[in-house]
Motif scaffolding. Structure first.
Motif, PDB file in Angstrom:
ATOM      1  N   PHE A  26       0.843  -1.197   0.000  1.00 37.19           N
ATOM      2  CA  PHE A  26       0.000   0.000   0.000  1.00 37.19           C
ATOM      3  C   PHE A  26       0.884   1.255   0.000  1.00 37.19           C
ATOM      4  N   ASP A  27       1.925   1.217   0.847  1.00 31.90           N
ATOM      5  CA  ASP A  27       2.797   2.397   0.990  1.00 31.90           C
ATOM      6  C   ASP A  27       3.556   2.698  -0.300  1.00 31.90           C
ATOM      7  N   ASP A  28       3.941   1.617  -1.008  1.00 32.16           N
ATOM      8  CA  ASP A  28       4.634   1.815  -2.296  1.00 32.16           C
ATOM      9  C   ASP A  28       3.756   2.658  -3.206  1.00 32.16           C
ATOM     10  N   LEU A  29       2.491   2.229  -3.325  1.00 35.57           N
ATOM     11  CA  LEU A  29       1.563   2.918  -4.226  1.00 35.57           C
ATOM     12  C   LEU A  29       1.331   4.354  -3.766  1.00 35.57           C
ATOM     13  N   LEU A  30       1.202   4.521  -2.456  1.00 38.99           N
ATOM     14  CA  LEU A  30       0.905   5.849  -1.917  1.00 38.99           C
ATOM     15  C   LEU A  30       2.064   6.805  -2.182  1.00 38.99           C
ATOM     16  N   SER A  31       3.288   6.288  -1.965  1.00 39.04           N
ATOM     17  CA  SER A  31       4.459   7.173  -2.058  1.00 39.04           C
ATOM     18  C   SER A  31       4.699   7.662  -3.481  1.00 39.04           C
ATOM     19  N   ILE A  32       4.224   6.894  -4.499  1.00 38.52           N
ATOM     20  CA  ILE A  32       4.467   7.335  -5.875  1.00 38.52           C
ATOM     21  C   ILE A  32       3.254   8.043  -6.456  1.00 38.52           C
ATOM     22  N   GLY A  33       2.253   8.283  -5.630  1.00 37.32           N
ATOM     23  CA  GLY A  33       1.094   9.065  -6.089  1.00 37.32           C
ATOM     24  C   GLY A  33       0.169   8.300  -7.009  1.00 37.32           C
ATOM     25  N   ALA A  34       0.023   6.993  -6.761  1.00 34.67           N
ATOM     26  CA  ALA A  34      -0.863   6.194  -7.614  1.00 34.67           C
ATOM     27  C   ALA A  34      -2.334   6.482  -7.316  1.00 34.67           C
ATOM     28  N   HIS A  35      -2.582   7.209  -6.220  1.00 32.70           N
ATOM     29  CA  HIS A  35      -3.972   7.379  -5.766  1.00 32.70           C
ATOM     30  C   HIS A  35      -4.648   8.622  -6.350  1.00 32.70           C
ATOM     31  N   PHE A  36      -3.900   9.440  -7.089  1.00 33.62           N
ATOM     32  CA  PHE A  36      -4.523  10.652  -7.649  1.00 33.62           C
ATOM     33  C   PHE A  36      -5.317  10.309  -8.897  1.00 33.62           C
ATOM     34  N   GLY A  37      -6.591  10.740  -8.904  1.00 32.91           N
ATOM     35  CA  GLY A  37      -7.404  10.555 -10.101  1.00 32.91           C
ATOM     36  C   GLY A  37      -7.378  11.838 -10.911  1.00 32.91           C
ATOM     37  N   HIS A  38      -8.395  11.994 -11.775  1.00 34.38           N
ATOM     38  CA  HIS A  38      -8.497  13.215 -12.556  1.00 34.38           C
ATOM     39  C   HIS A  38      -9.347  14.238 -11.805  1.00 34.38           C
ATOM     40  N   VAL A  39      -9.427  15.418 -12.400  1.00 29.83           N
ATOM     41  CA  VAL A  39     -10.311  16.454 -11.851  1.00 29.83           C
ATOM     42  C   VAL A  39     -11.731  15.892 -11.830  1.00 29.83           C
ATOM     43  N   VAL A  40     -12.491  16.283 -10.810  1.00 26.54           N
ATOM     44  CA  VAL A  40     -13.803  15.686 -10.574  1.00 26.54           C
ATOM     45  C   VAL A  40     -14.707  15.743 -11.801  1.00 26.54           C
ATOM     46  N   ARG A  41     -14.698  16.879 -12.536  1.00 24.32           N
ATOM     47  CA  ARG A  41     -15.667  17.013 -13.641  1.00 24.32           C
ATOM     48  C   ARG A  41     -15.354  16.075 -14.801  1.00 24.32           C
ATOM     49  N   PRO A  49     -17.093   2.691  -7.861  1.00 23.61           N
ATOM     50  CA  PRO A  49     -16.636   1.755  -6.820  1.00 23.61           C
ATOM     51  C   PRO A  49     -15.160   1.900  -6.442  1.00 23.61           C
ATOM     52  N   TYR A  50     -14.362   2.491  -7.314  1.00 25.30           N
ATOM     53  CA  TYR A  50     -12.933   2.599  -7.022  1.00 25.30           C
ATOM     54  C   TYR A  50     -12.548   3.951  -6.418  1.00 25.30           C
ATOM     55  N   VAL A  51     -13.542   4.827  -6.259  1.00 24.38           N
ATOM     56  CA  VAL A  51     -13.227   6.163  -5.733  1.00 24.38           C
ATOM     57  C   VAL A  51     -13.323   6.148  -4.210  1.00 24.38           C
ATOM     58  N   LEU A  52     -12.289   6.650  -3.565  1.00 25.53           N
ATOM     59  CA  LEU A  52     -12.278   6.691  -2.107  1.00 25.53           C
ATOM     60  C   LEU A  52     -12.944   7.973  -1.622  1.00 25.53           C
ATOM     61  N   ASN A  62      -9.147   4.567  -4.452  1.00 25.83           N
ATOM     62  CA  ASN A  62      -8.982   3.681  -3.306  1.00 25.83           C
ATOM     63  C   ASN A  62      -7.907   2.631  -3.612  1.00 25.83           C
ATOM     64  N   LEU A  63      -6.757   2.742  -2.917  1.00 24.24           N
ATOM     65  CA  LEU A  63      -5.625   1.874  -3.238  1.00 24.24           C
ATOM     66  C   LEU A  63      -5.849   0.429  -2.793  1.00 24.24           C
ATOM     67  N   ILE A 219      -7.172  -2.237 -13.415  1.00 24.40           N
ATOM     68  CA  ILE A 219      -6.342  -1.892 -12.256  1.00 24.40           C
ATOM     69  C   ILE A 219      -6.465  -0.388 -12.049  1.00 24.40           C
ATOM     70  N   PRO A 220      -7.286   0.058 -11.101  1.00 23.81           N
ATOM     71  CA  PRO A 220      -7.470   1.502 -10.916  1.00 23.81           C
ATOM     72  C   PRO A 220      -6.208   2.145 -10.346  1.00 23.81           C
ATOM     73  N   ALA A 221      -5.659   3.113 -11.054  1.00 22.95           N
ATOM     74  CA  ALA A 221      -4.465   3.815 -10.581  1.00 22.95           C
ATOM     75  C   ALA A 221      -4.274   5.062 -11.430  1.00 22.95           C
ATOM     76  N   ASN A 222      -3.329   5.887 -11.019  1.00 25.97           N
ATOM     77  CA  ASN A 222      -3.039   7.118 -11.741  1.00 25.97           C
ATOM     78  C   ASN A 222      -2.228   6.778 -12.990  1.00 25.97           C
TER      79      ASN A 222
END
Length: 340
Positions: A26-41, A49-52, A62-63, A219-222
């Motif tokens: 989890f920390d690997d993904l977090l540290s490289i910014g895999a959790h950022f999606g696009h702008v909301v609009r 289901p994959y949005v935290l 959601n990682l 695979i949901p990720a940035n």
């Protein structure tokens, strides 16, 4: 507690300790910014289901889901490779290009990193012709290049460079792949449509602007972060390599066991053969004596006769093996020789 696990089951797929999970945390993904999606609009509502959560007008992926889905994809890849399947990696946007090429080369799979030619999958027969043309142009000293003008040569060279650029990742692809790995499903929508048409399973990195329902293993990720792409794709590549080495090991074990079985059989057969051969040799020696007694004009003919006799003996012994007849002994051959 440890001994309660049935070893037979433990070898089974679903029962395995998650060997892949140890690799990527989890920390690997977090540290490289895999959790950022696009702008909301920009989001696709099916991505829900994959949005935290939503933070500063950006969706946060959601990682936990990312890890869970990555695990599924890895198991699937292992399965494909164990059936000797082939995988096509696709990533034509500039962040993914180099990574895809490097990782696909590392595991010896096919890749597309220049633009996706429409019909690479659905019209593969035509693409094959194009690849054939490329191979013809790349052949050194090919008859095409003979007696051409300078301009014609230049044109052919240009064509060769263009083709080799487009097809360099799929030059050796003989048939359609068994799975497709895609970076940024939104960007590679044509490739996904083609794969869906042909029912080829798709593994893809999806961002919050993509509909994950069209993809078998999302695979949901940035998908805009180079480091995220690198981490996920290299994990998939490792799975390919691992599955392959495992397969080789299993095959080696099988071969060894087969060889040891066949060795026992061979030793029995060898003993039989030896007894046969000694008989043949003694018979041949007798014959040699007989032949020497006969005054032949040249040595060559006698040698020829000897060879003939030996071959007849051989065939007789083989026949004897197959039929199990004890009557077909070597006497007739000897008699013939004397008559001559």
């Amino acid at each position: 507690g440890k001994n309660m696990v049935n070893p037979e089951l433990a070898r089974n797929f679903n029962f395995q300790k998650d060997s892949f999970m140890a690799r990527i945390s989890f920390d690997d993904l977090l540290s490289i910014g895999a959790h950022f999606g696009h702008v909301v609009r920009k989001w696709n509502p099916n991505f829900q289901p994959y949005v935290l959560m939503e933070k500063n007008g950006v969706h946060i992926i959601n990682l936990e889901e990312t890890l869970k889905n990555l695990e599924k994809a890895l198991h699937f890849i292992t399965d494909v490779i164990s059936r000797n399947g082939e995988i096509l990696f696709v990533g034509t946007k500039k962040q993914a290009k180099d990574i895809i090429q490097q990782e696909a080369d590392r595991c010896g799979m096919f890749y597309v990193v220049e633009r996706w030619l429409g019909g690479t999958l659905t019209n593969f027969s035509t693409i094959k012709k194009s690849i054939k043309r490329l191979q013809l142009l790349e052949k050194e000293g090919s008859s095409i290049y003979e007696n051409l003008t300078k301009k014609e040569l230049q044109m052919l060279n240009r064509e060769r460079i263009k083709l080799s650029d487009q097809h360099r990742g799929i030059k050796d692809m003989r048939r359609l792949p068994d799975a497709v790995v895609i970076v940024d499903a939104f960007f590679e929508s044509i490739a996904i449509k083609e794969a869906n048409l042909l029912e080829i399973p798709v593994i893809a990195i999806v961002d919050s602007n993509t509909d994950p329902r069209k993809i078998d293993y999302p695979i949901p990720a940035n998908d805009d972060s180079i480091r995220t792409i690198q981490l996920i794709i290299s994990t998939l590549t490792d799975a390919v390599i691992e599955a392959r080495t495992k397969d080789d090991a299993v095959e080696d074990i099988k071969l060894d066991s087969q060889q040891s079985d066949s060795k026992e059989d061979k030793s029995e057969i060898k003993e039989e053969q030896l007894s046969e051969e000694t008989k043949i040799e003694t018979a041949a020696e007798e014959l040699e004596v007989n032949i020497e007694e006969i005054d032949s004009p040249t040595e060559k003919t006698s040698k020829k006769k000897l060879v003939k006799v030996k071959t007849t003996l051989r065939t007789d012994s083989e026949e004897k093996k197959t039929r199990g007849n004890k009557d077909s002994l070597k006497k007739p051959a000897v008699i013939e020789e004397k008559e001559n």
